[in-house]
Scaffold this motif. Structure first.
Motif: not given
Length: 399
Positions: A229, A231-235, A289-292, A295, A358
């Motif tokens: 989550v 590394t992949d979703n939050a980048g 989850a894509d918003e650091p 998260l 997710l």
């Protein structure tokens, strides 16, 4: 709180580091041993299954052993299992070491939980449990992120070696501070094993064990797969995995500490105040989850709520099993780890769905929903006064 409680917590710090550290090491283990991340996640379940089976079995075998010898032996076996794990290149061998380590951890935790309950007055079991479990929560704050960072820098094997070494001062502390008592003296005056096992026919005990297992399944299901989550979703970079684990651990420490002050007298308040936000938090975390920043905040909150609710339910297990003074800790351990075994398996099954990484977060929300529904239907058990009934059963002095 008595000093021996803190020494037992030190040992649980080492064991908790091992139990939780795979959340940050699974990708590297999977790559190094040529298995999928989902398969590597089975290592968490292997550990939990070992504790489920080991807790009652080892506790029954060790109930007449001197307490210090039992605790010391479990810590040393745990250390040796990690040394073997660090040296192996075989996934089946690594899997086996997790089971052995889990058996040792189960025995230790079962004895330690029982000891914690008998080191204090009967109405302070929740506070004693909070001190004991602080070893686990501090492990999630310092040990697990440190292990994750060590694994990132030096490889996952270095983390296993570190846990093996970390057990040494814990063993020395137990040897120095826990008094040795003859096995016959330790067993004197207690109920027979058959009588203690008969406590499992108590519907109230079985219910709180089920609720504890469901909440813990939700916790472990998401915690085990937080790394993808991050590394992949939050980048975020891999090093942020350690930051996320620190935040979850800090939240868990806050949750178990606050709940420890309420779980003896107001368990219903903890469940009523913490349950609904925990239920909402998992799907919200999946959506954001894509918003650091979101998260990081939500991971802390979910850690606090998960451990506040989970530790309160496990405290209730100790109260309901007060008629089984040497086996109560094993029942609490089994409840914790039924969830810890089922959670990652359920979560892993969602990874191949359209939800992807997710999926575990959505699964955790569903598990908490089931727990709250069951708890609501049988709310009399949770809302009853923790000081009454079975908690009044006399407990023996510590071994």
């Amino acid at each position: 709180m008595p000093l021996p409680l803190y020494l037992l917590a030190l040992a649980l710090f080492a064991m908790g580091t091992s139990e939780f550290m795979l959340a940050g090491l699974l990708p590297d283990i999977a790559s190094d041993l040529d298995v999928t991340v989902g398969t590597a996640g089975a290592l968490t379940s292997a550990f939990a299954v070992g504790m489920i089976v080991g807790a009652p079995l080892v506790a029954a075998l060790a109930r007449n052993w001197p307490g210090r010898s039992s605790l010391l032996g479990f810590v040393l076996v745990f250390s040796a299992a990690h040394a073997v794990a660090a040296a192996t290149a075989s996934f089946p061998v690594l899997f086996a070491t997790r089971v052995v380590a889990a058996l040792a951890n189960a025995g230790f935790l079962a004895v330690a939980l029982t000891a914690a309950a008998t080191l204090v007055s009967p109405d302070k079991k929740g506070r004693a449990l909070a001190v004991l479990l602080s070893g686990t929560t501090v492990a999630t704050i310092a040990g697990v992120p440190g292990g994750s960072m060590l694994g990132t820098l030096l490889g996952w094997r270095a983390t296993f070696w570190a846990v093996a070494v970390l057990c040494v001062p814990a063993a020395l502390g137990i040897f120095k501070a826990i008094p040795a008592r003859p096995a016959k003296e330790a067993a004197a005056g207690g109920p027979a094993l058959r009588s203690e096992l008969a406590q499992l026919r108590n519907p109230r005990l079985l219910l709180v064990m089920l609720l504890g297992a469901l909440v813990n399944a939700a916790t472990f299901g998401s915690f085990t797969f937080l790394a993808p989550v991050v590394t992949d979703n939050a980048g975020l970079d891999e090093l942020w995995i350690s930051v996320v684990l620190v935040l979850f651990g800090a939240g868990s420490f806050v949750g178990v500490t606050l709940a420890g002050r309420l779980s003896d007298r107001r368990p219903g308040l903890v469940v009523a105040a913490g349950g609904p936000p925990l239920l909402i938090g998992w799907p919200v975390l999946a959506l954001l989850a894509d918003e650091p920043v979101a998260l990081l905040i939500l991971v802390f909150v979910q850690g606090a709520l998960s451990f506040a609710l989970g530790s309160t339910l496990i405290t209730r297990v100790l109260y309901e099993a007060a008629g089984a003074p040497t086996m109560a800790g094993s029942y609490a351990t089994a409840a914790l780890n039924v969830g810890a075994a089922a959670g990652p398996l359920i979560a892993a099954a969602t990874l191949g769905t359209t939800a992807g990484s997710l999926g575990p977060l959505w699964a955790s929300g569903l598990l908490v929903l089931v727990a709250l529904l069951v708890g609501f239907l049988f709310r009399g058990v949770i809302l009853s006064d923790a000081r009454g009934g079975s908690s009044a059963v006399r407990t023996p002095r510590p071994r």
